[in-house]
Design an enzyme around this catalytic site. Structure first.
Site, mmCIF file in Angstrom:
data_model
loop_
_atom_site.group_PDB
_atom_site.id
_atom_site.type_symbol
_atom_site.label_atom_id
_atom_site.label_comp_id
_atom_site.label_asym_id
_atom_site.label_seq_id
_atom_site.Cartn_x
_atom_site.Cartn_y
_atom_site.Cartn_z
ATOM 1 N N PRO A 24 0.840 -1.197 0.000
ATOM 2 C CA PRO A 24 0.000 0.000 0.000
ATOM 3 C C PRO A 24 0.872 1.244 0.000
ATOM 4 O O PRO A 24 1.792 1.360 0.816
ATOM 5 C CB PRO A 24 -0.803 -0.127 1.299
ATOM 6 C CG PRO A 24 0.015 -1.019 2.177
ATOM 7 C CD PRO A 24 0.759 -1.939 1.277
ATOM 8 N N MET A 25 0.603 2.194 -0.927
ATOM 9 C CA MET A 25 1.418 3.399 -1.033
ATOM 10 C C MET A 25 0.512 4.596 -1.276
ATOM 11 O O MET A 25 -0.255 4.607 -2.241
ATOM 12 C CB MET A 25 2.449 3.258 -2.166
ATOM 13 C CG MET A 25 3.512 2.199 -1.901
ATOM 14 S SD MET A 25 4.623 1.927 -3.304
ATOM 15 C CE MET A 25 3.575 0.916 -4.374
ATOM 16 N N MET A 26 0.616 5.590 -0.412
ATOM 17 C CA MET A 26 -0.230 6.766 -0.511
ATOM 18 C C MET A 26 -0.030 7.477 -1.845
ATOM 19 O O MET A 26 1.110 7.662 -2.297
ATOM 20 C CB MET A 26 0.071 7.740 0.637
ATOM 21 C CG MET A 26 -0.314 7.211 2.003
ATOM 22 S SD MET A 26 -2.078 6.849 2.166
ATOM 23 C CE MET A 26 -2.778 8.492 1.993
ATOM 24 N N CYS A 107 3.454 3.381 9.146
ATOM 25 C CA CYS A 107 3.627 4.724 8.593
ATOM 26 C C CYS A 107 4.244 5.649 9.644
ATOM 27 O O CYS A 107 3.727 5.756 10.761
ATOM 28 C CB CYS A 107 2.285 5.280 8.121
ATOM 29 S SG CYS A 107 2.413 6.934 7.398
ATOM 30 N N HIS A 178 8.030 -4.785 7.445
ATOM 31 C CA HIS A 178 9.013 -3.906 6.816
ATOM 32 C C HIS A 178 10.289 -4.015 7.646
ATOM 33 O O HIS A 178 10.294 -3.656 8.820
ATOM 34 C CB HIS A 178 8.500 -2.473 6.793
ATOM 35 C CG HIS A 178 9.363 -1.530 6.013
ATOM 36 N ND1 HIS A 178 8.871 -0.381 5.450
ATOM 37 C CD2 HIS A 178 10.688 -1.547 5.698
ATOM 38 C CE1 HIS A 178 9.843 0.259 4.829
ATOM 39 N NE2 HIS A 178 10.961 -0.436 4.977
ATOM 40 N N GLY A 219 10.479 -4.261 2.127
ATOM 41 C CA GLY A 219 11.518 -3.270 2.347
ATOM 42 C C GLY A 219 12.692 -3.408 1.395
ATOM 43 O O GLY A 219 13.464 -4.363 1.513
#
EC number: 1.3.1.91
Length: 344
Positions: A24-26, A107, A178, A219
């Protein structure tokens, strides 16, 4: 330390295969990117951007959870810490047809810290456990957690094991790890993706210590060779920036990790496959630039790829821009005479 439960005692379902996932990446893993990704791999597990519980409860729920069935398998990532709110949003995830609900405990931004969201929750394992337990009780979906290996002040191996054990006791079976700590004081979110050293061996040790848990490693992973090495020690791999900036990489996933042919034989075929979707979004009032920005890396490293990117960048934002912009850009890249092979 508490004893972790056996598989029989864990109530979450196994859910979709997690052998290969996109993080998931903003601003990146939007529905438009995910629709493209699904033309490249049928089996990759895709994740939404993080959506906060507050946004879902008090905002436009349908807009935040909107997706196309073509995106499955698809997981919803939540940001939050209140057990009741997380339970409510887990129910929404099931109602809207997601395959998994995931809690963000990784996050590092100041904004989410101030709302007790993200990596700061590594310092509150009991609160995470309460949230996970509430979600599991509220939904039939598998509930998973994505977290760091620690945060500043709680970065020891024992701290990590305490976190995993408490959350596992609450019923979580799947941990997406991560392999960096998050430094909450002094580093920006961008710096937290690069500066803290990667400790893949810690993730391997988690799997060895808790073989009944599903451990996915995340990661800094960029190549399939790295993926295969990680899969010798863990249950799955999750790629982030590499899968976004070089999306054609995903076309190699189904052959390399699932023994199946890729759904598209070329970048051209994949792009043409999403044109009807883009048109339907244009008809809905979505601006072309909101979708075309996710296409810019598709011809990464290919002859004509730079011209493809430039034409879209210079024209997609113009008033009334439509499919003709994509089609003109596509014509600047030579179509292969034989099926392309995606390598990473």
């Amino acid at each position: 330390m508490p004893t972790t439960p056996t598989l029989d005692a864990i109530r979450t379902k196994s859910g979709p295969p997690r052998r290969f996932c996109v993080a998931p990446m903003m601003d990146w893993t939007t529905s438009h990117y995910r629709y493209l990704a699904r033309q490249l791999s049928r089996n990759t597990l895709l994740y939404t951007e993080m959506v906060t519980t507050g946004a879902l409860i008090h905002g436009d729920t349908a807009r935040f959870l909107r997706h196309d069935e073509a995106e499955y398998p698809l997981a919803l990532q939540l940001g939050g810490s209140d057990a009741g709110e997380l339970a409510h949003c887990a129910q929404l995830a099931q109602q809207y047809g997601f395959d998994e609900v995931n809690l963000n405990v990784g996050c590092p931004s100041d904004r989410v810290q101030n709302n007790m969201i993200g990596a700061c929750l590594m310092g509150h394992p009991d609160k995470v456990a309460d949230g996970v337990r509430a979600m599991i009780e509220a939904t039939d979906l598998p509930v998973t957690v994505k977290h760091r290996i620690g945060i500043d002040g709680r970065e020891s191996w024992d701290d990590l094991c305490e976190f995993v054990e408490k959350v596992a006791e609450a019923g979580c079976r799947t941990f997406i790890v991560h392999a960096r700590i998050a430094i909450l004081e002094g580093l920006s979110p961008k710096e937290n993706r690069d500066i803290p050293p990667l400790k893949y061996d810690w993730v391997y040790r988690l799997k060895a210590r808790y073989p009944h848990l599903e451990i996915i490693i995340n990661g800094g992973i960029k190549t399939f060779d790295e993926c295969h090495e990680h899969l010798r020690h863990t249950d799955g791999v999750m790629l982030g920036r590499e899968a976004y900036h070089n999306p054609w990489l995903l076309a190699g996933v189904d052959p390399a990790f699932f023994g199946q042919a890729a759904p598209s034989e070329s970048r051209h075929q994949a792009l043409r496959a999403i044109l009807p979707f883009i048109q339907s979004e244009l008809d809905r009032g979505v601006f072309l630039t909101h979708m075309s920005r996710h296409l810019l890396g598709l011809f990464h490293g290919q002859p004509g790829g730079r011209q493809f990117r430039r034409y879209i960048s210079e024209n997609a934002h113009k008033a009334g821009a439509g499919l003709e912009v994509i089609e003109t850009a596509l014509a600047k890249v030579r179509e292969p005479e034989a099926p392309e092979i995606a390598e990473a």
